[in-house]
Design an enzyme around this catalytic site. Structure first.
Site, PDB file in Angstrom:
ATOM      1  N   ASP A  23       0.950  -1.134   0.032  1.00 43.86           N
ATOM      2  CA  ASP A  23       0.065   0.038   0.043  1.00 43.86           C
ATOM      3  C   ASP A  23       0.922   1.380   0.025  1.00 43.86           C
ATOM      4  O   ASP A  23       2.131   1.033   0.064  1.00 43.86           O
ATOM      5  CB  ASP A  23      -0.953   0.102   1.296  1.00 43.86           C
ATOM      6  CG  ASP A  23      -2.065   0.989   1.397  1.00 43.86           C
ATOM      7  OD1 ASP A  23      -2.136   1.896   0.295  1.00 43.86           O
ATOM      8  OD2 ASP A  23      -2.487   1.225   2.412  1.00 43.86           O
ATOM      9  N   CYS A  46      -4.331  -2.051  -2.573  1.00 44.30           N
ATOM     10  CA  CYS A  46      -5.913  -1.499  -2.704  1.00 44.30           C
ATOM     11  C   CYS A  46      -5.963  -0.387  -3.413  1.00 44.30           C
ATOM     12  O   CYS A  46      -7.100  -0.265  -3.931  1.00 44.30           O
ATOM     13  CB  CYS A  46      -6.034  -1.094  -1.163  1.00 44.30           C
ATOM     14  SG  CYS A  46      -5.175   0.106  -0.393  1.00 44.30           S
ATOM     15  N   ARG A  77     -14.195  -4.772  -5.242  1.00 47.93           N
ATOM     16  CA  ARG A  77     -15.008  -3.800  -4.151  1.00 47.93           C
ATOM     17  C   ARG A  77     -16.487  -3.434  -4.588  1.00 47.93           C
ATOM     18  O   ARG A  77     -17.102  -3.207  -3.501  1.00 47.93           O
ATOM     19  CB  ARG A  77     -14.095  -2.185  -4.402  1.00 47.93           C
ATOM     20  CG  ARG A  77     -12.890  -2.444  -3.962  1.00 47.93           C
ATOM     21  CD  ARG A  77     -12.482  -2.555  -2.353  1.00 47.93           C
ATOM     22  NE  ARG A  77     -13.484  -1.635  -1.634  1.00 47.93           N
ATOM     23  CZ  ARG A  77     -12.992  -0.352  -1.034  1.00 47.93           C
ATOM     24  NH1 ARG A  77     -11.800  -0.170  -1.346  1.00 47.93           N
ATOM     25  NH2 ARG A  77     -13.986   0.120  -0.335  1.00 47.93           N
TER      26      ARG A  77
HETATM   27  N1   CP Z   1      -8.701   1.297  -1.979  1.00 45.40           N
HETATM   28  C1   CP Z   1      -9.530   2.607  -1.813  1.00 45.40           C
HETATM   29  O1   CP Z   1     -10.163   2.417  -0.808  1.00 45.40           O
HETATM   30  O2   CP Z   1      -9.649   3.388  -2.710  1.00 45.40           O
HETATM   31  P1   CP Z   1     -10.212   4.728  -2.775  1.00 45.40           P
HETATM   32  O3   CP Z   1      -9.427   5.662  -1.659  1.00 45.40           O
HETATM   33  O4   CP Z   1     -10.142   5.298  -4.036  1.00 45.40           O
HETATM   34  O5   CP Z   1     -11.452   4.645  -2.078  1.00 45.40           O
HETATM   35  N1  NVA Z   2      -3.552   3.409   3.450  1.00 47.43           N
HETATM   36  C1  NVA Z   2      -4.361   4.240   2.517  1.00 47.43           C
HETATM   37  C2  NVA Z   2      -5.143   3.363   1.858  1.00 47.43           C
HETATM   38  C3  NVA Z   2      -6.086   4.023   0.886  1.00 47.43           C
HETATM   39  C4  NVA Z   2      -7.120   3.584   0.091  1.00 47.43           C
HETATM   40  C5  NVA Z   2      -4.873   5.422   3.336  1.00 47.43           C
HETATM   41  O1  NVA Z   2      -5.363   5.306   4.311  1.00 47.43           O
HETATM   42  O2  NVA Z   2      -4.810   6.601   2.728  1.00 47.43           O
END
Ligand code: CP
Ligand code: NVA
Length: 298
Positions: free
Chosen positions: A217, A257, A285
């Site tokens: 991530d 993600c 999702r």
């Molecule tokens: N993975 C995810 O939650 O993406 P967004 O921040 O685009 O919603």
């Molecule tokens: N770890 C990241 C995930 C984004 C979907 C955040 O919190 O920004």
């Protein structure tokens, strides 16, 4: 019932949600409208592409009415309390999703709402994301139990939910993060109390060797922007690249993600390569959002 932490769900509930999500995927436009005449309030304190669009489309395709609420445009932004916001929204809608900075905000919403509340990402967890990740893993491997998962990077919100999911489902997870960015003791303790045995290491190669699933991530989550320079310096080697995929082997898959910072935590080669499952993961999702809403709001 709320979904604030992935640990609000039992093993059986997670497996049932994945099954339901697969059924929604198989019958995208013919699955009926279990949310007919129901409304969903979607509160966002932070930006979103996947979560907002997948929830909104999911609610609409289930026959419901989703309402996007930017937190800054609610009276919440002018000081109305979370408790009162939760009480009032509960008089209008049948479910609330919230993407928040502080995990406590979504906990408080759930405490004072009389309709189901779903965490759409907080600084501590991202349960909706992990359901999609689990669905993606189950599409690629025959079973989840016993899978070897390597988390490479920040011990952040998504990582926390993955650690708890691994504990609930009997997956073997190793987290490789730099000192100071490793998952909190509280999460590791909770995982152990759920029957898990999470390992935390510093070297990415140690986590990746022989892994079935490699996950990463962003190095700089929403809310961490002030630490960006330091994070970019510390996280350099915590990257999904071809070399680390080779350590895992040809059957391993790469998850992220998204949004990705190509060239930082993941390379183009991996993102766009044959072992990448990131766009299936993003698609899932939508299906998992349907499964969660159909279950909680019906
Ligand atoms: N993975 C995810 O939650 O993406 P967004 O921040 O685009 O919603
Ligand atoms: N770890 C990241 C995930 C984004 C979907 C955040 O919190 O920004």
């Amino acid at each position: 019932m709320n979904l604030i932490s992935i640990s609000d769900l039992s093993r059986e509930e997670i497996l049932r949600l994945i099954e339901s999500s697969e059924a929604f995927r198989a019958r995208r436009s013919e699955h009926g409208t279990p949310l007919a005449k129901k409304s969903l309030a979607m509160i966002f304190e932070k930006p979103s592409t996947r979560t907002r669009v997948s929830l909104e489309i999911a609610a609409a395709e289930l026959g419901g009415h989703p309402i996007y609420l930017s937190a800054g445009e609610l009276q919440l932004g002018r000081g109305e309390t979370i408790a009162d916001t939760a009480r009032v929204l509960s008089r209008y809608v049948h479910g609330i999703t919230a993407r928040v900075f502080s995990h406590n905000t979504v906990v408080q919403l759930a405490r004072f709402a009389s309709v189901p509340v779903v965490n759409a990402l907080s600084d501590f967890e991202h349960p909706l994301q992990i359901l999609a990740d689990l669905q993606t893993m189950s599409q690629k491997f025959s079973k989840l139990e016993g899978l070897k998962v390597a988390w490479i990077g920040d011990g952040n919100n998504v990582c926390n939910s993955m650690i708890l999911a691994a504990a609930i489902l009997g997956m073997d997870i190793t987290v490789a993060s730099p000192q100071g960015y490793q998952p909190k003791a509280r999460i590791l303790e909770q995982a152990k109390s759920l029957g898990g045995w999470p390992k935390v290491v510093v070297e990415p190669d140690e986590a990746a060797s022989g892994a079935d699933v490699l996950v990463t991530d962003t190095w700089v989550s929403m809310g961490d922007e002030a630490q960006e320079a330091e994070r970019l310096r510390v996280f350099g080697k915590y990257q999904l690249n071809s070399r680390i995929m080779e350590l895992a082997g040809p059957e391993a898959i790469a998850l992220h993600c998204l949004p990705a910072h190509r060239g930082q935590e993941i390379t183009d080669e991996v993102m766009d390569g044959p072992q990448s499952a990131v766009f299936d993961e993003a698609e899932n999702r939508l299906h998992t959002s349907k499964a969660v809403m159909a279950w909680l709001m019906r």
